[in-house]
Design a protein around this motif. Structure first.
Motif, PDB file in Angstrom:
ATOM      1  N   ILE A  70       0.839  -1.201   0.000  1.00 55.55           N
ATOM      2  CA  ILE A  70       0.000   0.000   0.000  1.00 55.55           C
ATOM      3  C   ILE A  70       0.874   1.250   0.000  1.00 55.55           C
ATOM      4  O   ILE A  70       0.654   2.194  -0.768  1.00 55.55           O
ATOM      5  N   ILE A  71       1.878   1.267   0.862  1.00 56.13           N
ATOM      6  CA  ILE A  71       2.756   2.439   0.942  1.00 56.13           C
ATOM      7  C   ILE A  71       3.579   2.593  -0.327  1.00 56.13           C
ATOM      8  O   ILE A  71       3.694   3.692  -0.887  1.00 56.13           O
ATOM      9  N   LEU A  72       4.141   1.494  -0.833  1.00 55.31           N
ATOM     10  CA  LEU A  72       4.941   1.555  -2.053  1.00 55.31           C
ATOM     11  C   LEU A  72       4.106   2.079  -3.219  1.00 55.31           C
ATOM     12  O   LEU A  72       4.553   2.930  -3.997  1.00 55.31           O
ATOM     13  N   SER A  73       2.876   1.607  -3.338  1.00 56.10           N
ATOM     14  CA  SER A  73       1.996   2.050  -4.421  1.00 56.10           C
ATOM     15  C   SER A  73       1.713   3.544  -4.326  1.00 56.10           C
ATOM     16  O   SER A  73       1.748   4.266  -5.329  1.00 56.10           O
ATOM     17  N   SER A  74       1.453   4.028  -3.122  1.00 57.42           N
ATOM     18  CA  SER A  74       1.158   5.452  -2.946  1.00 57.42           C
ATOM     19  C   SER A  74       2.373   6.320  -3.248  1.00 57.42           C
ATOM     20  O   SER A  74       2.253   7.395  -3.849  1.00 57.42           O
ATOM     21  N   LEU A  75       3.539   5.864  -2.837  1.00 55.22           N
ATOM     22  CA  LEU A  75       4.752   6.633  -3.117  1.00 55.22           C
ATOM     23  C   LEU A  75       5.032   6.676  -4.611  1.00 55.22           C
ATOM     24  O   LEU A  75       5.440   7.724  -5.145  1.00 55.22           O
ATOM     25  N   ARG A  76       4.803   5.577  -5.304  1.00 55.15           N
ATOM     26  CA  ARG A  76       4.969   5.558  -6.765  1.00 55.15           C
ATOM     27  C   ARG A  76       4.008   6.553  -7.415  1.00 55.15           C
ATOM     28  O   ARG A  76       4.383   7.322  -8.304  1.00 55.15           O
ATOM     29  N   ASN A  77       2.760   6.537  -6.969  1.00 57.25           N
ATOM     30  CA  ASN A  77       1.745   7.401  -7.574  1.00 57.25           C
ATOM     31  C   ASN A  77       1.990   8.882  -7.310  1.00 57.25           C
ATOM     32  O   ASN A  77       1.525   9.736  -8.071  1.00 57.25           O
ATOM     33  N   SER A  78       2.725   9.192  -6.263  1.00 49.71           N
ATOM     34  CA  SER A  78       2.996  10.594  -5.955  1.00 49.71           C
ATOM     35  C   SER A  78       3.892  11.242  -7.001  1.00 49.71           C
ATOM     36  O   SER A  78       3.829  12.445  -7.235  1.00 49.71           O
ATOM     37  N   GLY A  79       4.772  10.454  -7.625  1.00 47.66           N
ATOM     38  CA  GLY A  79       5.727  10.987  -8.589  1.00 47.66           C
ATOM     39  C   GLY A  79       6.827  11.814  -7.951  1.00 47.66           C
ATOM     40  O   GLY A  79       7.612  12.455  -8.662  1.00 47.66           O
TER      41      GLY A  79
END
Length: 388
Positions: free
Chosen positions: A126-135
């Motif tokens: 969940i955290i990895l996905s959100s950090l990726r999506n932040s750009g």
């Protein structure tokens, strides 16, 4: 069979789509108090607070926080879900070893470590996905991974995290938490291979932290953070989905009357630590009142109580991770007027040499910490190996 990321995530949590500066109306920056005419709050949300200059965060950091906030709402839903009490060992047989959390593979899968394997994997993703999506993130280093993950060549920040501290407590519905720290990506490492620059970026000293925080998942979900100009806590309003400022400029009392430690290990402690605990609980220390023991065995929960009421929270043996736990939490405590130490040295001044480097950790009120350190011999060196 449900996938790890689907468990507990049926509640309507909308992902961030727009830059937070233009997505919400402004609110007055005051202490959180419910409106007499409605259920709304007069204090700003987390994103409004940082977006309006609170903490002096720039636009890039505001956007990153928007995505971290979203990840933590998903984790809050996950750990509160009835599905979190499903038996992960039944699902573990279908999980590739590469997806299982780092330390869960070192334990008996029928133990409580095996029980929480699926939850740990989910929170990490969940955290990895959100950090990726932040750009906005170049590197994520997690306590659940052997090595840092290189996310983007264009990322400005490095995020270190313990995705779910206290995960073994989930089955008993004891509070858990997420811990994170944010650094700027070091431009002087750009010429190095990705694996090497990912590692070195993740091994920055705590004095270089740009921001840090923890999220407590308990009777309330609380997002406590600092950008280097004070520590502030925001409480999740489930009616709106916003983290609302409830504890602006949080200050830890200069002295408390509570110590937090697993004193079942008393006879393994060094003489100095035993003498300190014996002294304060008899009311014979520098503060002439008897101390009480309060120990949850969940680092985020024990620290949150210590920030509010004062005292000291500790683990005297080489158990807590410098990169993922000690540095971010010491940053928050210092910004609240307290102190973080390994019993001898300031945590934030210790240069990490290994990603999963462990050390003793003492966090708390300034006067309590000074008194504790005056006993000198407070680091536990005897470690027979504990099953619980």
């Amino acid at each position: 069979m449900p996938s790890p990321l689907s468990i507990g995530l049926s509640s309507p949590i909308l992902p961030p789509k727009h830059h937070p500066h233009s997505s919400r109306p402004s609110r007055q920056t005051t202490m959180a108090t419910p409106s007499s005419s409605s259920s709304s709050w007069s204090s700003p949300s987390l994103i409004e607070y940082v977006g309006q200059g609170g903490g002096h965060a720039g636009d890039d950091l505001v956007l990153l926080f928007h995505h971290i906030e979203y990840a933590c709402k998903r984790i809050a839903a996950l750990v509160a879900s009835p599905n979190a009490c499903l038996s992960p060992p039944l699902l573990l047989t279908e999980m590739p070893p590469s997806q299982a959390p780092r330390h869960s593979l070192q334990k008996d899968q029928t133990s409580c470590w095996g029980y929480c394997t699926l939850i740990l994997s989910s929170t990490n993703e969940i955290i990895l996905s959100s950090l990726r999506n932040s750009g906005k993130v170049a590197v994520m280093a997690s306590e659940e991974d052997d090595t840092p993950v290189w996310i983007s060549d264009d990322g400005l920040y490095v995020v270190v995290t313990d995705p779910l501290d206290g995960s073994r407590n989930i089955e008993a519905s004891i509070p858990t938490g997420t811990i994170f720290g944010i650094y700027k990506c070091l431009a002087e490492l750009d010429h190095l291979p990705k694996e090497e620059k990912a590692l070195l970026n993740s091994l920055q000293a705590g004095t270089r932290l740009v921001a840090a925080g923890y999220v407590l998942y308990s009777s309330a979900t609380i997002f406590c953070t600092s950008f280097g100009s004070g520590t502030h806590a925001f409480t999740l309003d489930h009616s709106t989905g916003d983290f609302i400022l409830t504890h602006p400029s949080l200050k830890i009392p200069p002295r408390g009357q509570i110590y937090s430690v697993n004193d079942a290990r008393y006879f393994d402690w060094p003489e100095g630590l035993r003498k300190y605990i014996d002294t304060v609980r008899q009311g014979k220390g520098r503060y002439p009142k008897k101390y009480s023991a309060r120990y949850i065995c969940s680092l985020v929960a024990d620290l949150h109580r210590t920030l509010l009421y004062g005292g000291v929270a500790m683990n005297p043996r080489d158990h807590l991770c410098l990169v993922y736990e000690a540095n971010p939490l010491s940053f928050l405590v210092e910004q609240a007027g307290g102190k973080g130490s390994d019993g001898k040295n300031r945590i934030l001044s210790i240069q990490p040499i290994k990603l999963h480097q462990r050390l003793p950790l003492f966090l708390g009120s300034l006067e309590d910490m000074d008194e504790l350190e005056s006993y000198r011999d407070v680091q536990q060196k005897v470690n027979p190996g504990y099953e619980v």
